[in-house]
Design a protein around this motif. Sequence first.
Motif, PDB file in Angstrom:
ATOM      1  N   ASP A 133       0.818  -1.203   0.000  1.00  0.00           N
ATOM      2  CA  ASP A 133       0.000   0.000   0.000  1.00  0.00           C
ATOM      3  C   ASP A 133       0.860   1.264   0.000  1.00  0.00           C
ATOM      4  O   ASP A 133       0.347   2.370   0.187  1.00  0.00           O
ATOM      5  CB  ASP A 133      -0.943   0.001   1.199  1.00  0.00           C
ATOM      6  N   LEU A 134       2.179   1.107  -0.194  1.00  0.00           N
ATOM      7  CA  LEU A 134       3.080   2.241  -0.246  1.00  0.00           C
ATOM      8  C   LEU A 134       3.632   2.394  -1.672  1.00  0.00           C
ATOM      9  O   LEU A 134       4.232   1.468  -2.217  1.00  0.00           O
ATOM     10  CB  LEU A 134       4.246   2.069   0.722  1.00  0.00           C
ATOM     11  N   GLY A 135       3.412   3.563  -2.241  1.00  0.00           N
ATOM     12  CA  GLY A 135       3.932   3.820  -3.582  1.00  0.00           C
ATOM     13  C   GLY A 135       5.313   4.437  -3.576  1.00  0.00           C
ATOM     14  O   GLY A 135       5.972   4.489  -4.621  1.00  0.00           O
ATOM     15  N   TYR A 136       5.743   4.910  -2.425  1.00  0.00           N
ATOM     16  CA  TYR A 136       7.106   5.459  -2.315  1.00  0.00           C
ATOM     17  C   TYR A 136       7.501   5.554  -0.854  1.00  0.00           C
ATOM     18  O   TYR A 136       6.647   5.600   0.042  1.00  0.00           O
ATOM     19  CB  TYR A 136       7.226   6.830  -2.997  1.00  0.00           C
ATOM     20  N   VAL A 137       8.814   5.607  -0.619  1.00  0.00           N
ATOM     21  CA  VAL A 137       9.373   5.821   0.719  1.00  0.00           C
ATOM     22  C   VAL A 137      10.588   6.718   0.569  1.00  0.00           C
ATOM     23  O   VAL A 137      11.489   6.438  -0.247  1.00  0.00           O
ATOM     24  CB  VAL A 137       9.789   4.499   1.405  1.00  0.00           C
ATOM     25  N   VAL A 138      10.615   7.798   1.350  1.00  0.00           N
ATOM     26  CA  VAL A 138      11.781   8.693   1.386  1.00  0.00           C
ATOM     27  C   VAL A 138      12.520   8.433   2.695  1.00  0.00           C
ATOM     28  O   VAL A 138      11.994   8.714   3.776  1.00  0.00           O
ATOM     29  CB  VAL A 138      11.365  10.173   1.294  1.00  0.00           C
ATOM     30  N   TYR A 139      13.729   7.932   2.609  1.00  0.00           N
ATOM     31  CA  TYR A 139      14.506   7.603   3.802  1.00  0.00           C
ATOM     32  C   TYR A 139      15.333   8.797   4.255  1.00  0.00           C
ATOM     33  O   TYR A 139      15.483   9.799   3.534  1.00  0.00           O
ATOM     34  CB  TYR A 139      15.415   6.404   3.521  1.00  0.00           C
TER      35      TYR A 139
END
Length: 237
Positions: A133-139
């Motif tokens: 359900d996550l289209g992106y992640v910014v670390y």
Amino acid sequence: MSFPGAYSVKRGCVGVAVAIAAGVLAACASTGTVAPSPADAVAAPPPPPPPPNVSVLADWRSLITPMDRDRYQRREAAWTVALEQAHRLGGSGDLNALGALIDPDATLNDPLLPEGNYRCRTVKLGASSEDSDLGYVVYGWFACRITRTDEGLRLTKLTGSQRVQGIFYPENQTHMVLLGAMALANEARAPEYASRPDRDVVSVLERIGPQHWRVVTPWPQVESNLDILELVPSTSR
């Protein structure tokens, strides 16, 4: 007034002087340089210069695996799918604040980056699993280093649970190709490229601004459809 025998003494001295002079001339003649003949006057060509003290970089095409060649050739499709999923599904972090970092057309000429320490962060775009359900992640920011080796410039991500290590190879005026592998968790180093297909990484290095680079990995092994490693010199922020 003359003395008996004076004339004979004088003649004797002159004879000695003449003999000494003749001996000196003979010695000089024996050690002097003989004038070269016309044939000898032509100078011999100089020896060739020594080879330059530089390393010849390998062509990445001779090293890349068939699987990675396919991923590299389909990187435009990875951008399209990953951005569509990121905007449609939403994710973790501020996508709109990333600007040129997630613009596939932001590439500038002269991608080569200098040696040194860098701050780096990973942005994962898209979802490799439809169940996500996550289209992106910014670390957050981690530490990376660029070093010069006999093989070429080496990238080492120093911190984080997924740490890419690899070599940049020249390609064209807008990007270089990285072939490397991923170290996970507490592993001291990544495997050698092509020794563990499940860890191999193929990426492109691009410059997107002054002192601003990105390493784009299409179709990574897990989680996303496009990974971007942002690089800025550690003293610039």
